[in-house]
Design a protein around this motif. Structure first.
Motif, PDB file in Angstrom:
ATOM      1  N   GLU A   1       5.354   9.265  19.284  1.00  0.00           N
ATOM      2  CA  GLU A   1       3.988   9.776  19.087  1.00  0.00           C
ATOM      3  C   GLU A   1       3.668   9.890  17.603  1.00  0.00           C
ATOM      4  OE1 GLU A   1       1.366  11.881  21.084  1.00  0.00           O
ATOM      5  OE2 GLU A   1       1.836  10.224  22.457  1.00  0.00           O
ATOM      6  N   LEU A   2       2.494   9.425  17.229  1.00  0.00           N
ATOM      7  CA  LEU A   2       2.089   9.551  15.828  1.00  0.00           C
ATOM      8  C   LEU A   2       1.200  10.777  15.692  1.00  0.00           C
ATOM      9  CD1 LEU A   2       1.036   5.825  15.253  1.00  0.00           C
ATOM     10  CD2 LEU A   2       3.142   6.922  14.447  1.00  0.00           C
ATOM     11  N   HIS A   3       1.418  11.555  14.657  1.00  0.00           N
ATOM     12  CA  HIS A   3       0.552  12.719  14.424  1.00  0.00           C
ATOM     13  C   HIS A   3      -0.028  12.630  13.035  1.00  0.00           C
ATOM     14  CE1 HIS A   3       1.507  14.709  18.121  1.00  0.00           C
ATOM     15  NE2 HIS A   3       2.786  14.446  17.905  1.00  0.00           N
ATOM     16  N   TYR A   4      -1.338  12.635  12.957  1.00  0.00           N
ATOM     17  CA  TYR A   4      -2.001  12.626  11.660  1.00  0.00           C
ATOM     18  C   TYR A   4      -2.872  13.873  11.557  1.00  0.00           C
ATOM     19  CZ  TYR A   4      -0.586   7.732  11.657  1.00  0.00           C
ATOM     20  OH  TYR A   4       0.157   6.578  11.697  1.00  0.00           O
ATOM     21  N   PRO A   5      -3.077  14.355  10.317  1.00  0.00           N
ATOM     22  CA  PRO A   5      -3.966  15.517  10.166  1.00  0.00           C
ATOM     23  C   PRO A   5      -5.394  15.151  10.550  1.00  0.00           C
ATOM     24  CG  PRO A   5      -3.241  14.666   8.014  1.00  0.00           C
ATOM     25  CD  PRO A   5      -2.508  13.885   9.058  1.00  0.00           C
ATOM     26  N   ASP A   6      -6.191  16.154  10.897  1.00  0.00           N
ATOM     27  CA  ASP A   6      -7.585  15.896  11.294  1.00  0.00           C
ATOM     28  C   ASP A   6      -8.358  15.228  10.159  1.00  0.00           C
ATOM     29  OD1 ASP A   6      -7.040  17.044  13.654  1.00  0.00           O
ATOM     30  OD2 ASP A   6      -7.955  18.990  13.185  1.00  0.00           O
ATOM     31  N   ARG A   7      -8.088  15.675   8.931  1.00  0.00           N
ATOM     32  CA  ARG A   7      -8.752  15.070   7.766  1.00  0.00           C
ATOM     33  C   ARG A   7      -7.825  14.013   7.191  1.00  0.00           C
ATOM     34  NH1 ARG A   7     -13.798  15.367   7.959  1.00  0.00           N
ATOM     35  NH2 ARG A   7     -14.122  17.029   9.455  1.00  0.00           N
ATOM     36  N   LEU A   8      -8.241  12.790   7.222  1.00  0.00           N
ATOM     37  CA  LEU A   8      -7.346  11.705   6.823  1.00  0.00           C
ATOM     38  C   LEU A   8      -8.181  10.587   6.220  1.00  0.00           C
ATOM     39  CD1 LEU A   8      -4.290  10.729   7.291  1.00  0.00           C
ATOM     40  CD2 LEU A   8      -5.221   9.419   9.187  1.00  0.00           C
ATOM     41  N   ASN A   9      -7.813  10.148   5.032  1.00  0.00           N
ATOM     42  CA  ASN A   9      -8.487   8.993   4.434  1.00  0.00           C
ATOM     43  C   ASN A   9      -7.415   7.930   4.184  1.00  0.00           C
ATOM     44  OD1 ASN A   9      -9.392   7.196   2.227  1.00  0.00           O
ATOM     45  ND2 ASN A   9     -11.253   8.419   2.371  1.00  0.00           N
ATOM     46  N   CYS A  10      -7.519   6.814   4.888  1.00  0.00           N
ATOM     47  CA  CYS A  10      -6.421   5.835   4.808  1.00  0.00           C
ATOM     48  C   CYS A  10      -6.304   5.217   3.424  1.00  0.00           C
ATOM     49  CB  CYS A  10      -6.558   4.777   5.904  1.00  0.00           C
ATOM     50  SG  CYS A  10      -7.956   3.681   5.684  1.00  0.00           S
ATOM     51  N   GLY A  11      -7.422   5.107   2.684  1.00  0.00           N
ATOM     52  CA  GLY A  11      -7.356   4.558   1.324  1.00  0.00           C
ATOM     53  C   GLY A  11      -6.533   5.470   0.432  1.00  0.00           C
ATOM     54  N   ALA A  12      -6.778   6.789   0.560  1.00  0.00           N
ATOM     55  CA  ALA A  12      -6.017   7.751  -0.248  1.00  0.00           C
ATOM     56  C   ALA A  12      -4.555   7.752   0.166  1.00  0.00           C
ATOM     57  CB  ALA A  12      -6.623   9.144  -0.077  1.00  0.00           C
ATOM     58  N   GLU A  13      -4.312   7.595   1.462  1.00  0.00           N
ATOM     59  CA  GLU A  13      -2.911   7.593   1.926  1.00  0.00           C
ATOM     60  C   GLU A  13      -2.171   6.368   1.392  1.00  0.00           C
ATOM     61  OE1 GLU A  13      -1.166   9.900   3.615  1.00  0.00           O
ATOM     62  OE2 GLU A  13      -2.961  11.129   3.347  1.00  0.00           O
ATOM     63  N   LEU A  14      -2.824   5.220   1.436  1.00  0.00           N
ATOM     64  CA  LEU A  14      -2.133   3.984   1.029  1.00  0.00           C
ATOM     65  C   LEU A  14      -1.910   3.935  -0.477  1.00  0.00           C
ATOM     66  CD1 LEU A  14      -3.955   1.358   3.299  1.00  0.00           C
ATOM     67  CD2 LEU A  14      -1.626   2.232   3.549  1.00  0.00           C
ATOM     68  N   LEU A  15      -2.856   4.469  -1.231  1.00  0.00           N
ATOM     69  CA  LEU A  15      -2.773   4.330  -2.690  1.00  0.00           C
ATOM     70  C   LEU A  15      -2.277   5.631  -3.340  1.00  0.00           C
ATOM     71  CD1 LEU A  15      -3.304   2.151  -4.716  1.00  0.00           C
ATOM     72  CD2 LEU A  15      -5.710   2.790  -4.740  1.00  0.00           C
ATOM     73  N   ASP A  16      -3.074   6.702  -3.215  1.00  0.00           N
ATOM     74  CA  ASP A  16      -2.765   7.937  -3.962  1.00  0.00           C
ATOM     75  C   ASP A  16      -1.473   8.575  -3.451  1.00  0.00           C
ATOM     76  OD1 ASP A  16      -5.216   7.223  -4.907  1.00  0.00           O
ATOM     77  OD2 ASP A  16      -6.319   8.867  -3.997  1.00  0.00           O
ATOM     78  N   ALA A  17      -1.289   8.603  -2.138  1.00  0.00           N
ATOM     79  CA  ALA A  17      -0.087   9.262  -1.600  1.00  0.00           C
ATOM     80  C   ALA A  17       1.159   8.445  -1.933  1.00  0.00           C
ATOM     81  CB  ALA A  17      -0.217   9.446  -0.085  1.00  0.00           C
ATOM     82  N   THR A  18       1.034   7.111  -1.933  1.00  0.00           N
ATOM     83  CA  THR A  18       2.193   6.278  -2.286  1.00  0.00           C
ATOM     84  C   THR A  18       2.555   6.496  -3.749  1.00  0.00           C
ATOM     85  OG1 THR A  18       1.579   4.678  -0.609  1.00  0.00           O
ATOM     86  CG2 THR A  18       3.063   3.889  -2.331  1.00  0.00           C
TER      87      THR A  18
END
Ligand code: 3SK
Length: 509
Positions: A1-18
């Motif tokens: 099962e995948l769990h993501y937070p309710d507020r999620l921006n995939c651009g920020a996840e792919l770039l800023d979080a990496t």
């Protein structure tokens, strides 16, 4: 099962979080001339473009932004900027022409377009009064890159989109009929990285990805942007991807992860000579059926088991696949962890026993959501996505491809899967490409007809046709052999490389 937070921006996840996890000073995008964009450079350009979108173009969350261009770092930065401002990317293929563009603009209610200056003509010819187009990479004063250069490159705080906000609308080229726009959420973009990529591909931050599919095809968007960025790896972007150039490209750039289609793997093998392919680690084949002969030839040349996969624009990426010791020639594989798959009777929707052909039905974290299209009810039944492919599940749980449902041939009461006959033909050393269809026949209902592209110098005559027919009879059940053989210089394909058997069928009616 995948769990993501309710507020999620995939651009920020792919770039800023990496970047936050692994650092900004790592190679991210590579060009054939040796130029390397670090993660920080991509972040800075993305954030500048995000500011242009918001401050100069008035883009707000939910606006649809069309992206059109060759596979360059600028296209990647535009895509990430659209994600970060909470808008919706409608990424189209450079090969698509004005009438196709007009339809997609209308269906997706596109208000803005960011377009490679070199691909502007077709878009400029579209009659779309409300559309604001900004070119990039040209010399005009209002070029997107000139506007972006005037902006601060300080980190742009991504819009806190909901995990279920639409991030992209991907169009299926469709074999016939009006194109369908498939909506995908921010969480879907991460889900394909956290299912197929994390569990089957298993890339590392040191990997160098490359591939031929364009970013307007979600196979390419996943393989060249989403998967490498999710793990902090780099991607070599091929502006004019050509399968013939792949061996040299792999050798020169020490490519370790390759995404391309079965036809391109055959061309690569043909052209490889003594090229050093030893940097390759993980090679993915999808987009159409991978013949066992191609899998075996690639294994013999490189020692690598090809990672075969089936995906769809509707489900965003690959949902059945196998790697390493699980991979087998002629078999697609198991449901990707996170997805469920079964084979159902097309008439009743009930699951059929192992070994019985039926329609492939899939459930998972992604799914088909056509934008305002009644064909949604054809694709999704009782929560299962019906991909239109005929499959058999083997007793060991592996899924084995038969044909697209409309590529099954019924001849004198026999069910014949066109791709099985194509596979048999492709095993013949003098065959380069093959497409098999059923053509009407008074006695048998349909007969099998093969369109064949021969290797250079092989005579396209009756002797060769007879040799190929005998070869098929000696390779698979004799009743499946092509009673008609026609030689062609090339076969019709979509811009993403899929065989268009329907075009051969309509010629033959
Ligand atoms: O197999 C396909 O056609 C496909 C489509 C979208 C994304 C990925 C794949 C492999």
């Amino acid at each position: 099962e995948l769990h993501y937070p309710d507020r999620l921006n995939c651009g920020a996840e792919l770039l800023d979080a990496t970047i936050a996890r692994l650092g900004a000073d790592r190679p991210c995008l590579r060009l054939e001339d040796g130029t390397v964009w670090s993660y920080d450079r991509l972040r800075a350009q993305t954030d500048r473009i995000a500011r242009v979108l918001v401050e100069d173009l008035g883009v707000v969350p939910g606006h649809r932004v069309l992206l059109r261009g060759a596979t360059t770092p600028w296209l990647v930065a535009c895509w990430l900027a659209v994600m970060k401002v909470g808008a919706v990317a409608v990424t189209v293929l450079a090969a698509q022409r004005r009438t196709e563009l007009a339809t997609m603009i209308e269906i997706a209610e596109v208000g803005h377009a960011l377009c490679d200056a070199r691909a502007l003509d077709e878009l400029a010819a579209v009659d779309a009064p409300g559309l604001r187009t900004v070119a990039y990479g040209g010399s005009a004063d209002d070029d997107l890159l000139a506007l972006a250069a005037a902006k601060s490159d300080a980190p742009f705080p991504a819009v806190p989109t909901s995990a279920d906000d639409v991030a992209l609308i991907a169009f299926t080229s469709g074999t016939t009929g009006r194109p369908k726009g498939c909506m995908h959420f921010h969480r879907d973009v991460l889900a394909i990285a956290d299912t197929f990529s994390a569990h089957v591909l298993r890339p590392s931050p040191d990997d160098v990805f490359t591939g031929t599919p364009p970013l307007g095809f979600t196979f390419g968007l996943g393989g060249l942007v989403i998967f490498p960025l999710r793990v902090g790896a780099s991607a070599l972007l091929l502006e004019q991807p050509s399968p013939t150039a792949l061996p040299a490209v792999i050798e020169r750039h020490r490519v370790s992860v390759l995404f391309t289609a079965p036809t391109a793997y055959r061309v690569l093998l043909d052209q490889a000579g003594d090229a050093d392919l030893s940097s390759l680690r993980r090679c993915v084949s999808a987009g159409e059926n991978l013949p066992a002969a191609t899998w075996e030839a690639f294994h013999a040349r490189t020692g690598l088991p090809l990672i075969n996969g089936i995906g769809s624009t509707e489900l965003l990426h690959i949902f059945v696949s196998a790697a390493d010791a699980e991979a087998r020639p002629g078999v697609t594989g198991f449901p990707v962890p996170g997805f469920r798959a079964r084979v159902v009777d097309p008439a009743t929707g009930a699951e059929v026993p192992d070994g019985t052909p039926g329609l492939l039905a899939v459930q998972g974290p992604t799914g088909c959501r056509y934008l305002d299209d009644p064909r949604q009810a054809v694709y999704v039944h009782d929560g299962w996505n019906l991909t239109g492919d005929t499959y058999v599940r083997d007793p060991d749980g592996r899924f084995r491809y038969q044909a697209r449902a409309d590529d099954m041939i019924i001849s004198a009461g026999y069910n014949i899967a066109g791709p099985e006959v194509e596979e048999a033909l492709l095993r013949h050393p003098e065959v380069r490409e093959a497409a098999v269809i059923g053509v009407p026949d008074e006695k048998r209902g349909q007969v099998v007809k093969a369109f064949v592209v021969l290797a250079e110098g092989v005579p396209a005559d009756e002797g060769t046709a007879k040799a190929l027919q005998d070869f098929v009879k000696s390779t698979i059940s004799a009743y499946k052999y092509p009673r008609q053989v026609e030689f062609r210089a090339s076969l019709p394909r979509t811009p993403t490389g899929k065989l268009q058997r329907f075009r051969l069928r309509s010629e033959d009616l």
